[in-house]
Design a protein around this motif. Structure first.
Motif, PDB file in Angstrom:
ATOM      1  N   TYR A 104       0.764   2.606 -11.077  1.00  8.90           N
ATOM      2  CA  TYR A 104       0.871   2.708  -9.747  1.00  8.90           C
ATOM      3  C   TYR A 104      -0.718   2.842  -8.957  1.00  8.90           C
ATOM      4  CZ  TYR A 104       5.608   2.620  -9.957  1.00  8.90           C
ATOM      5  OH  TYR A 104       6.874   2.139 -10.304  1.00  8.90           O
ATOM      6  N   GLN A 105      -1.391   3.593 -10.081  1.00  9.56           N
ATOM      7  CA  GLN A 105      -2.965   3.746  -9.508  1.00  9.56           C
ATOM      8  C   GLN A 105      -3.706   2.442  -9.656  1.00  9.56           C
ATOM      9  OE1 GLN A 105      -4.454   7.074 -11.760  1.00  9.56           O
ATOM     10  NE2 GLN A 105      -4.088   8.660 -10.356  1.00  9.56           N
ATOM     11  N   GLY A 106      -3.273   1.720 -10.586  1.00 13.50           N
ATOM     12  CA  GLY A 106      -3.955   0.443 -10.925  1.00 13.50           C
ATOM     13  C   GLY A 106      -3.353  -0.551  -9.608  1.00 13.50           C
ATOM     14  N   ILE A 126       0.714  -1.071   0.159  1.00 13.04           N
ATOM     15  CA  ILE A 126       0.112  -0.062   0.073  1.00 13.04           C
ATOM     16  C   ILE A 126       0.851   1.283   0.066  1.00 13.04           C
ATOM     17  CG2 ILE A 126      -1.481   1.509   1.179  1.00 13.04           C
ATOM     18  CD1 ILE A 126      -2.837  -0.680   0.198  1.00 13.04           C
ATOM     19  N   GLY A 127       1.821   1.437   1.059  1.00 10.52           N
ATOM     20  CA  GLY A 127       2.602   2.553   1.082  1.00 10.52           C
ATOM     21  C   GLY A 127       3.323   2.769  -0.264  1.00 10.52           C
ATOM     22  N   PRO A 128       4.285   1.870  -0.711  1.00  8.14           N
ATOM     23  CA  PRO A 128       4.979   1.964  -1.929  1.00  8.14           C
ATOM     24  C   PRO A 128       4.189   2.311  -3.063  1.00  8.14           C
ATOM     25  CG  PRO A 128       6.030   0.234  -0.686  1.00  8.14           C
ATOM     26  CD  PRO A 128       4.754   0.750   0.206  1.00  8.14           C
ATOM     27  N   MET A 129       3.001   1.755  -3.427  1.00  5.42           N
ATOM     28  CA  MET A 129       2.352   1.909  -4.525  1.00  5.42           C
ATOM     29  C   MET A 129       1.672   3.122  -4.338  1.00  5.42           C
ATOM     30  SD  MET A 129       2.982  -0.538  -6.483  1.00  5.42           S
ATOM     31  CE  MET A 129       4.685  -0.678  -5.772  1.00  5.42           C
ATOM     32  N   MET A 130       0.935   3.700  -3.340  1.00  4.69           N
ATOM     33  CA  MET A 130       0.382   4.666  -3.297  1.00  4.69           C
ATOM     34  C   MET A 130       1.376   5.836  -3.342  1.00  4.69           C
ATOM     35  SD  MET A 130      -2.716   4.489  -0.677  1.00  4.69           S
ATOM     36  CE  MET A 130      -3.407   5.927  -0.728  1.00  4.69           C
ATOM     37  N   GLY A 131       2.597   5.859  -2.770  1.00  2.71           N
ATOM     38  CA  GLY A 131       3.701   6.690  -2.625  1.00  2.71           C
ATOM     39  C   GLY A 131       4.233   7.055  -4.389  1.00  2.71           C
ATOM     40  N   GLN A 132       4.457   6.125  -4.972  1.00  4.90           N
ATOM     41  CA  GLN A 132       4.512   6.151  -6.475  1.00  4.90           C
ATOM     42  C   GLN A 132       3.648   6.812  -7.320  1.00  4.90           C
ATOM     43  OE1 GLN A 132       7.744   5.963  -7.764  1.00  4.90           O
ATOM     44  NE2 GLN A 132       8.538   5.779  -5.828  1.00  4.90           N
ATOM     45  N   ALA A 133       2.221   6.446  -6.728  1.00  6.58           N
ATOM     46  CA  ALA A 133       1.043   7.161  -7.453  1.00  6.58           C
ATOM     47  C   ALA A 133       1.198   8.723  -7.376  1.00  6.58           C
ATOM     48  CB  ALA A 133      -0.240   6.376  -7.068  1.00  6.58           C
ATOM     49  N   SER A 158      -2.331   0.314  -6.707  1.00  5.37           N
ATOM     50  CA  SER A 158      -3.169   0.598  -5.566  1.00  5.37           C
ATOM     51  C   SER A 158      -4.588   0.253  -5.559  1.00  5.37           C
ATOM     52  CB  SER A 158      -2.908   2.053  -5.485  1.00  5.37           C
ATOM     53  OG  SER A 158      -1.680   2.598  -5.508  1.00  5.37           O
ATOM     54  N   THR A 159      -5.142   0.258  -6.497  1.00  7.64           N
ATOM     55  CA  THR A 159      -6.740  -0.092  -6.636  1.00  7.64           C
ATOM     56  C   THR A 159      -6.805  -1.839  -6.362  1.00  7.64           C
ATOM     57  OG1 THR A 159      -7.344   1.494  -8.355  1.00  7.64           O
ATOM     58  CG2 THR A 159      -8.657  -0.392  -8.057  1.00  7.64           C
ATOM     59  N   ARG A 160      -5.688  -2.531  -6.982  1.00 12.90           N
ATOM     60  CA  ARG A 160      -5.893  -3.841  -6.619  1.00 12.90           C
ATOM     61  C   ARG A 160      -5.764  -4.166  -5.152  1.00 12.90           C
ATOM     62  NH1 ARG A 160      -2.857  -8.262  -5.625  1.00 12.90           N
ATOM     63  NH2 ARG A 160      -0.934  -6.968  -5.191  1.00 12.90           N
ATOM     64  N   LEU A 161      -4.779  -3.464  -4.594  1.00 17.73           N
ATOM     65  CA  LEU A 161      -4.348  -3.609  -3.289  1.00 17.73           C
ATOM     66  C   LEU A 161      -5.648  -3.218  -2.344  1.00 17.73           C
ATOM     67  CD1 LEU A 161      -0.618  -2.445  -3.007  1.00 17.73           C
ATOM     68  CD2 LEU A 161      -1.626  -4.842  -2.819  1.00 17.73           C
ATOM     69  N   PHE A 162      -6.295  -2.189  -2.746  1.00 17.53           N
ATOM     70  CA  PHE A 162      -7.540  -1.865  -2.036  1.00 17.53           C
ATOM     71  C   PHE A 162      -8.713  -2.924  -2.030  1.00 17.53           C
ATOM     72  CE2 PHE A 162      -7.720   3.387  -1.493  1.00 17.53           C
ATOM     73  CZ  PHE A 162      -6.245   3.196  -1.460  1.00 17.53           C
ATOM     74  N   ARG A 163      -8.623  -3.614  -3.341  1.00 18.31           N
ATOM     75  CA  ARG A 163      -9.484  -4.730  -3.217  1.00 18.31           C
ATOM     76  C   ARG A 163      -9.349  -5.858  -2.289  1.00 18.31           C
ATOM     77  NH1 ARG A 163     -13.127  -2.964  -6.782  1.00 18.31           N
ATOM     78  NH2 ARG A 163     -12.665  -1.712  -8.710  1.00 18.31           N
ATOM     79  N   VAL A 164      -7.981  -6.105  -2.374  1.00 18.05           N
ATOM     80  CA  VAL A 164      -7.657  -6.899  -1.421  1.00 18.05           C
ATOM     81  C   VAL A 164      -8.125  -6.725   0.028  1.00 18.05           C
ATOM     82  CG1 VAL A 164      -5.773  -8.011  -0.229  1.00 18.05           C
ATOM     83  CG2 VAL A 164      -5.622  -7.820  -2.523  1.00 18.05           C
ATOM     84  N   LEU A 165      -7.928  -5.658   0.492  1.00 17.73           N
ATOM     85  CA  LEU A 165      -8.448  -5.362   1.763  1.00 17.73           C
ATOM     86  C   LEU A 165     -10.056  -5.033   1.797  1.00 17.73           C
ATOM     87  CD1 LEU A 165      -6.333  -2.066   2.295  1.00 17.73           C
ATOM     88  CD2 LEU A 165      -6.280  -4.009   3.496  1.00 17.73           C
TER      89      LEU A 165
END
Length: 236
Positions: free
Chosen positions: A129-131, A104-111, A133-140
Motif C-alpha cells: 500500500y505504501q508502494g 489515492i484515498g483507498p491506497m493511503m487509507g490501507q497504508a 501510494s508512491t506510484r500514484l504520487f508519481r502520477v500526480l
C-alpha cells in the motif's frame, strides 16, 4: 445554511475546505467516531452508510448528501464554482476527482491501517500500500510538471487530492523527490480558505510537532475503530 457532519480526517477536510473556499455559511457538527456517533439512528437517516462526511442543505428542503466526492460535486454545481461547466473541462475535473476517490484515498487509507493501526506489522501489506501510494504520487508529480493545477484552474479535484496528499507522512509515504507535487502542495496550503478548512475541526495530532508517544496513542484509539469496523479512519 448547510449542516456539515464531519471529523478531522482527509475526507472530512475535503468538505470544510470547499465550504470555506465557496464562502458558504455552514454549521459544524463534529462527530465522535471512537464513540460511534456515526452509527447512531439520527445520523444514519442522513447517511445510511454511517460514514463522515455528510451535509444537509437547508436551503434545498433539507436535502442530504453523503460521500465526500458527491458532496464536492454538489457544492460546485450549486455555486457554479470550482468546476467548469463545459463538457471537457468538467470531465477533466471529474477524472482527477475519481483518481483520488478510487486510488489515492483507498491506497493511503490501507497504508494507514497496516503501517499505523494494526498491532501486528505485516511487511508485505505495508510495502504493497505504501508502494502503490508512491506510484500514484508519481502520477500526480508527472502531471503537475506541466500544469499548475490538476484540471485547469484550481478545482474540487485539487481539494480532494490535496486533503489526502498532505497526510503522506502518516501513511509513511515520502515525496522528497517529487518537486512538482511539493510545489502544488505548498501552493494549496498557502490558500487562506484551505488553512481555515483544515481547522474545521482541527486534527488531534500534528505530524511535524507531536511526539512519537502521541502518535502511538492516536493509533491505538484508531485501531479500535478499524478492528470493530466502526470507521474507515483514514488520516489526521
Amino acid at each position: 445554511m448547510i449542516d456539515l457532519y464531519t471529523a478531522a480526517t482527509p475526507n472530512g477536510h475535503k468538505i470544510s475546505i470547499a465550504l470555506e473556499e465557496l464562502a458558504l455559511p455552514y454549521t459544524l457538527h463534529t462527530l465522535d467516531l471512537s464513540g460511534g456517533a456515526q452509527k447512531k439512528p439520527d445520523f444514519l437517516k442522513i447517511n445510511p452508510n454511517g460514514r463522515i462526511p455528510a451535509i444537509v442543505d437547508h436551503s434545498e428542503d433539507d436535502f442530504a448528501v453523503f460521500e465526500s466526492g458527491a458532496i464536492l460535486v454538489y457544492l460546485a454545481e450549486k455555486t457554479g464554482r470550482l468546476m467548469p461547466t463545459d463538457v471537457k473541462g468538467r470531465s477533466r475535473v471529474m477524472q482527477w476527482l475519481m483518481f483520488q476517490m478510487g486510488g489515492i484515498g483507498p491506497m493511503m487509507g490501507q497504508a494507514n491501517v497496516f503501517f499505523r493501526y494494526f498491532p501486528e506489522k505485516i511487511p508485505a501489506a505495508i510495502d504493497r500500500y505504501q508502494g502503490e501510494s508512491t506510484r500514484l504520487f508519481r502520477v500526480l508529480d508527472s502531471h503537475l510538471r506541466d500544469h499548475e493545477y490538476l484540471a485547469g484552474d484550481y478545482s474540487i479535484a485539487d481539494i480532494a487530492n490535496w486533503a489526502w496528499v498532505r497526510t503522506h507522512k502518516w501513511s509513511g509515504v515520502a515525496m522528497d523527490d517529487m518537486p512538482h507535487l511539493k510545489r502544488w502542495t505548498d501552493a494549496i496550503r498557502a490558500r487562506p480558505a484551505v488553512l481555515r478548512g483544515i481547522e474545521m475541526p482541527p486534527s488531534r495530532i500534528n505530524l511535524n510537532l507531536d511526539s512519537e508517544e502521541a502518535a502511538k496513542a492516536f493509533s491505538q484509539e484508531a485501531r479500535k475503530m478499524v478492528e470493530t469496523g466502526n470507521s474507515r479512519h483514514g488520516g489526521v
